[in-house]
Design a protein around this motif. Sequence first.
Motif, PDB file in Angstrom:
ATOM      1  N   GLU A 146      18.733 -26.117  15.213  1.00 44.08           N
ATOM      2  CA  GLU A 146      18.977 -27.560  15.066  1.00 44.08           C
ATOM      3  C   GLU A 146      20.073 -27.851  14.050  1.00 44.08           C
ATOM      4  N   GLY A 147      20.702 -26.783  13.572  1.00 47.02           N
ATOM      5  CA  GLY A 147      21.855 -26.977  12.688  1.00 47.02           C
ATOM      6  C   GLY A 147      21.507 -27.170  11.233  1.00 47.02           C
ATOM      7  N   ARG A 148      20.250 -26.818  10.854  1.00 47.34           N
ATOM      8  CA  ARG A 148      19.865 -27.010   9.448  1.00 47.34           C
ATOM      9  C   ARG A 148      19.910 -25.711   8.646  1.00 47.34           C
ATOM     10  N   GLY A 149      20.417 -24.672   9.251  1.00 54.80           N
ATOM     11  CA  GLY A 149      20.547 -23.393   8.557  1.00 54.80           C
ATOM     12  C   GLY A 149      19.211 -22.858   8.084  1.00 54.80           C
ATOM     13  N   LEU A 150      19.222 -22.194   6.956  1.00 50.98           N
ATOM     14  CA  LEU A 150      17.973 -21.629   6.432  1.00 50.98           C
ATOM     15  C   LEU A 150      17.215 -22.641   5.592  1.00 50.98           C
ATOM     16  N   GLY A 151      17.657 -23.891   5.626  1.00 52.88           N
ATOM     17  CA  GLY A 151      16.999 -24.917   4.817  1.00 52.88           C
ATOM     18  C   GLY A 151      17.579 -24.905   3.425  1.00 52.88           C
ATOM     19  N   GLU A 152      17.260 -25.968   2.691  1.00 54.78           N
ATOM     20  CA  GLU A 152      17.797 -26.040   1.334  1.00 54.78           C
ATOM     21  C   GLU A 152      17.087 -25.059   0.428  1.00 54.78           C
ATOM     22  N   GLY A 153      17.710 -24.798  -0.686  1.00 56.96           N
ATOM     23  CA  GLY A 153      17.028 -23.991  -1.687  1.00 56.96           C
ATOM     24  C   GLY A 153      17.488 -22.568  -1.685  1.00 56.96           C
TER      25      GLY A 153
ATOM     26  N   ALA B 270       6.971  -9.156  20.912  1.00 56.87           N
ATOM     27  CA  ALA B 270       8.203  -9.495  21.640  1.00 56.87           C
ATOM     28  C   ALA B 270       7.884 -10.322  22.890  1.00 56.87           C
ATOM     29  N   LYS B 271       6.754 -10.000  23.533  1.00 58.76           N
ATOM     30  CA  LYS B 271       6.373 -10.726  24.758  1.00 58.76           C
ATOM     31  C   LYS B 271       6.132 -12.208  24.435  1.00 58.76           C
ATOM     32  N   ILE B 272       5.293 -12.444  23.418  1.00 57.55           N
ATOM     33  CA  ILE B 272       4.960 -13.840  23.060  1.00 57.55           C
ATOM     34  C   ILE B 272       6.219 -14.559  22.573  1.00 57.55           C
ATOM     35  N   PHE B 273       6.983 -13.832  21.779  1.00 55.10           N
ATOM     36  CA  PHE B 273       8.177 -14.435  21.185  1.00 55.10           C
ATOM     37  C   PHE B 273       9.184 -14.792  22.288  1.00 55.10           C
ATOM     38  N   SER B 274       9.322 -13.916  23.296  1.00 56.03           N
ATOM     39  CA  SER B 274      10.264 -14.177  24.391  1.00 56.03           C
ATOM     40  C   SER B 274       9.850 -15.414  25.173  1.00 56.03           C
ATOM     41  N   SER B 275       8.541 -15.509  25.452  1.00 56.94           N
ATOM     42  CA  SER B 275       8.140 -16.673  26.264  1.00 56.94           C
ATOM     43  C   SER B 275       8.340 -17.957  25.459  1.00 56.94           C
ATOM     44  N   TRP B 276       8.126 -17.878  24.136  1.00 56.88           N
ATOM     45  CA  TRP B 276       8.419 -19.066  23.309  1.00 56.88           C
ATOM     46  C   TRP B 276       9.917 -19.380  23.349  1.00 56.88           C
ATOM     47  N   ALA B 277      10.735 -18.316  23.214  1.00 52.81           N
ATOM     48  CA  ALA B 277      12.200 -18.517  23.168  1.00 52.81           C
ATOM     49  C   ALA B 277      12.699 -19.140  24.465  1.00 52.81           C
ATOM     50  N   SER B 278      12.148 -18.665  25.593  1.00 53.54           N
ATOM     51  CA  SER B 278      12.664 -19.187  26.862  1.00 53.54           C
ATOM     52  C   SER B 278      12.274 -20.649  27.062  1.00 53.54           C
ATOM     53  N   SER B 279      11.171 -21.058  26.409  1.00 49.09           N
ATOM     54  CA  SER B 279      10.770 -22.465  26.588  1.00 49.09           C
ATOM     55  C   SER B 279      11.369 -23.366  25.506  1.00 49.09           C
ATOM     56  N   SER B 280      12.045 -22.793  24.540  1.00 49.31           N
ATOM     57  CA  SER B 280      12.610 -23.686  23.513  1.00 49.31           C
ATOM     58  C   SER B 280      14.116 -23.848  23.725  1.00 49.31           C
ATOM     59  N   SER B 281      14.832 -24.097  22.672  1.00 49.25           N
ATOM     60  CA  SER B 281      16.240 -24.509  22.760  1.00 49.25           C
ATOM     61  C   SER B 281      17.114 -23.573  23.603  1.00 49.25           C
ATOM     62  N   SER B 282      18.084 -24.157  24.301  1.00 53.74           N
ATOM     63  CA  SER B 282      18.990 -23.360  25.127  1.00 53.74           C
ATOM     64  C   SER B 282      19.919 -22.519  24.262  1.00 53.74           C
ATOM     65  N   SER B 283      20.007 -22.859  22.983  1.00 55.31           N
ATOM     66  CA  SER B 283      20.880 -22.038  22.141  1.00 55.31           C
ATOM     67  C   SER B 283      20.152 -20.806  21.602  1.00 55.31           C
TER      68      SER B 283
ATOM     69  N   HIS C 111      25.462 -25.634  15.881  1.00 59.08           N
ATOM     70  CA  HIS C 111      24.391 -25.717  16.887  1.00 59.08           C
ATOM     71  C   HIS C 111      24.857 -26.286  18.223  1.00 59.08           C
ATOM     72  N   LYS C 112      26.086 -26.799  18.239  1.00 61.61           N
ATOM     73  CA  LYS C 112      26.568 -27.352  19.526  1.00 61.61           C
ATOM     74  C   LYS C 112      27.136 -26.248  20.424  1.00 61.61           C
ATOM     75  N   ILE C 113      27.719 -25.230  19.805  1.00 62.42           N
ATOM     76  CA  ILE C 113      28.340 -24.192  20.645  1.00 62.42           C
ATOM     77  C   ILE C 113      27.769 -22.787  20.443  1.00 62.42           C
ATOM     78  N   ASP C 114      27.155 -22.542  19.280  1.00 66.58           N
ATOM     79  CA  ASP C 114      26.696 -21.177  18.997  1.00 66.58           C
ATOM     80  C   ASP C 114      25.307 -20.900  19.586  1.00 66.58           C
ATOM     81  N   GLN C 115      25.021 -19.589  19.701  1.00 67.02           N
ATOM     82  CA  GLN C 115      23.698 -19.192  20.203  1.00 67.02           C
ATOM     83  C   GLN C 115      23.070 -18.164  19.257  1.00 67.02           C
ATOM     84  N   VAL C 116      21.737 -18.187  19.192  1.00 69.16           N
ATOM     85  CA  VAL C 116      21.015 -17.241  18.317  1.00 69.16           C
ATOM     86  C   VAL C 116      20.524 -16.069  19.163  1.00 69.16           C
ATOM     87  N   GLN C 117      20.852 -14.872  18.701  1.00 67.84           N
ATOM     88  CA  GLN C 117      20.333 -13.683  19.378  1.00 67.84           C
ATOM     89  C   GLN C 117      19.344 -12.972  18.450  1.00 67.84           C
TER      90      GLN C 117
END
Length: 807
Positions: free
Chosen positions: A307-314, A152-165, A126-132
């Motif tokens: 946040e570096g937690r992957g798909l969660g445990e389990g 896609a519209k709603i999702f994009s606006s959420w994405a732009s306001s959340s993490s830089s990765s 999560h320090k260097i990688d990015q999610v596409q």
Amino acid sequence: MASPGLVGQLPTELLFIWHTHRIPILFTAVSVLAILRLALYYRRTREKISTSPLPLSPIEKTVVELRPEWLPENTTLDPSILNLDNHAEESTIVAAPLEKARKGPKTVKGKKMRSKVSKTAPTFDHKIDQVQPLIFFQSLSGATERYATEFAKIFSSWASSSSSSLLSPQILDLSYIEFDDYFISPPKSDSNVKYFYLLLLPTYNIDTVLSTFLENLQETHNDFRIDTAPLSALLGYSVFGFGDKEDWPTEEEGFCSQAREVDKWMARLTGRKRAYPLGMGNVKGDASARLEEWRVGVQEAIVEITEGRGLGEGVPGSGDPAESDEEDIDVVEDSDVEVISRKLVRPKKTARVDDVEDLGSMVNSSNSDSLLPIDFTTYKSKPASTQAPKEMVPITSPTHASLTKQGYTIIGSHSGVKICRWTKSALRGRGSCYKYSFYGIASHLCMEATPSLSCSNKCVFCWRHGTNPVGTTWRWITDAPDLIFDGITQAHYKKIKMLKGVPGVRAERFAEAMRIRHCALSLVGEPIFYPHINELLNIMHRNRISTFLVCNAQHPAQLAALVPVTQLYVSIDASNKDSLRKIDRPLHRDFWERFCTCLDIIRNRRFEQRTVFRLTLVKGFNMAEEVKGYADLVERALPGFVEVKGVTYCGTSAAGTAGLTMQNVPFYEEVAEFVTELEKELNARGLMYGIGAEHAHSCCILLADSTRFKRDGRWATRIDFERFFDLHEGKVEGTRLEKGEDGTAKVVGWRPEDYIGQDTPEWALWGNKGFDPRDVRVYRKGKGPKADAENAAEAEAKKGNFKLVEI
Ligand SMILES: Cc1cc2nc3c(=O)[nH]c(=O)nc-3n(C[C@H](O)[C@H](O)[C@H](O)COP(=O)(O)O)c2cc1C
Ligand code: SF4
């Protein structure tokens, strides 16, 4: 020393002896084996006979008064007054496993899980990688395209306001892309860009691009030149399907069938990276709402990744397109060995206890070494030893290891929580337990927990595998109720989250399950053994969680002092003293008196809360000839309901020792026959109980008091939970009246009749088997109507009655 010549002759000699005497040798060997077998058989039969109940003994009908020694209110800390007698624990103390644990605790469980989790550990830094995120869709008549564009519209606006990765999502139409560019391996790009696939798809039962897409996924998976999971470099994926419920009302009839197929193949191709359950929406109904719910869930999953937690445990999801009923679920149970942080639930300091109802003094005092055990069984002149209290289930004990292996999460040192199989089943749309049919409790909204893993019985059918601590006194370090509540709810949510990748989990049910609505305090152990049970129940009610509490009828004082719960159960495992001794194997010497007193308490409290008898029928132990005895007990306590359930065979060594085998599990027809006889017997005594509902799937039938739970001639066994909480909070007034000193009647509380819910649904009524038609019933291999038909056809064929079948 034997000469070499003699040694050389030995094989020839032996061969000669064998040829000459082989018939008597063989005959002797066979005879010895047969005698051995007979001896074993005879022994087993004898054991079984000795465990069957004595003929019916009439119950004593005298009213048993609460004895001072059963009343914690009257106990004090002065040992000479307490006169403790710890006889009952002598053979059953928790200290024994503790000692064993010190010698060499087995701690392999935790490690095992880590290896499973590490297999699916995120490949995302999560320090260097990015999610596409890539949003794929397909549309013939435009509906899915519209939904996907809006999404896609709603999702994009959420994405732009959340993490830089998180990069801005791209939207791709499956009709215009080369499948091989995206579905043989993720697109080639900057090595720090990792992909997350979202697929929004309609379903067509005709040939379309989607059919080609599905074939393509299947071929890729089966192509021997390509890795079977070529998309495992993806961070995750999730699918949402659009279908039409008017023409394809159920999944069997094809609702969203192609989206479901794509979901399964993607699980395989990605190496089980389902990041969020498959969502499905009806374009002629709830599509927008379901899509919105799914979007929120997917976003949460992406946040976890960034946040570096992957798909969660389990479990990240099974990739097997041919799902079996339980195969993927079992994986979850195996891996479910984590323990909620000890720090979370450890009490700061344990206190001396003057009164088990006195919470404050217990939790806050600084002298943790002086907690005295209180025995509610008997008085004796011997003063108590002032032993320091111990943990009921220490983390290093074999009991802890055994319980976690069975899927329990231990909270603190004496509470437990577990996801029950019905919760998983309901999440997958495969049906809830009988509590849904009878009372309206959907299993995916229900948490199964106990604040006391310890119990004062050792019932033969208990599924605790004989490992739990038993005892008649509470003499353990005691965790505070708010910490138990936080611990069990967090652990429950965590376990639900672990199911998000399991095939068949429905997105909308998954979202609903993240708000616990009911708690079944019936897991293992005895919940009212916990000294602060009332406080714990109040916390649940304040959180608008309903409470179904099951007790073993061995703690009359605690039962009498219990705050009203949504539904109060007593386990009635036998109809007479001898039978009860054999089946429950109680530790209390005065178990029968305690049992009868509990029945009287239930009778007294029946107008405050819904009261239930739970009968667990074990063939050869507590069924035959006992109908009249059970009717006596019902007559004594007058419960609102009598739930009759066939025992579930747990196959433990404890059960084996008690002489319990599959032969002791009654068939549903036998349970039904028993219930019909009990109903007849009760009616003959003027007690108007009737069969209110059934759930054949879990071999359970409900008798209810028709004078109280029938409305306008229709059964009304369901509960209005919201009204129950409103009554609790004083938002609405109850109708329980009592005469005051001045002789006028005043409202003093509520009655069970104040929170009766809707009528019992038609499908749950007697004769209709009780399976909600909106769910899909999944039969195990070799079971169910299809298997029955096949077996019947085979039998016919064997008889020579062939018939033409369509092929
Ligand atoms: C010929 C045809 C076949 C369909 N088959 C199914 C089906 O098998 N299952 C289903 O749930 N919906 C089925 N539907 C409904 C469509 O999946 C639904 O209308 C969807 O919204 C169409 O999406 P689109 O407008 O993006 O093409 C079918 C619709 C049509 C016209
Ligand atoms: S009521 Fe019991 S069986 Fe049903 S879901 Fe809740 S815990 Fe499971």
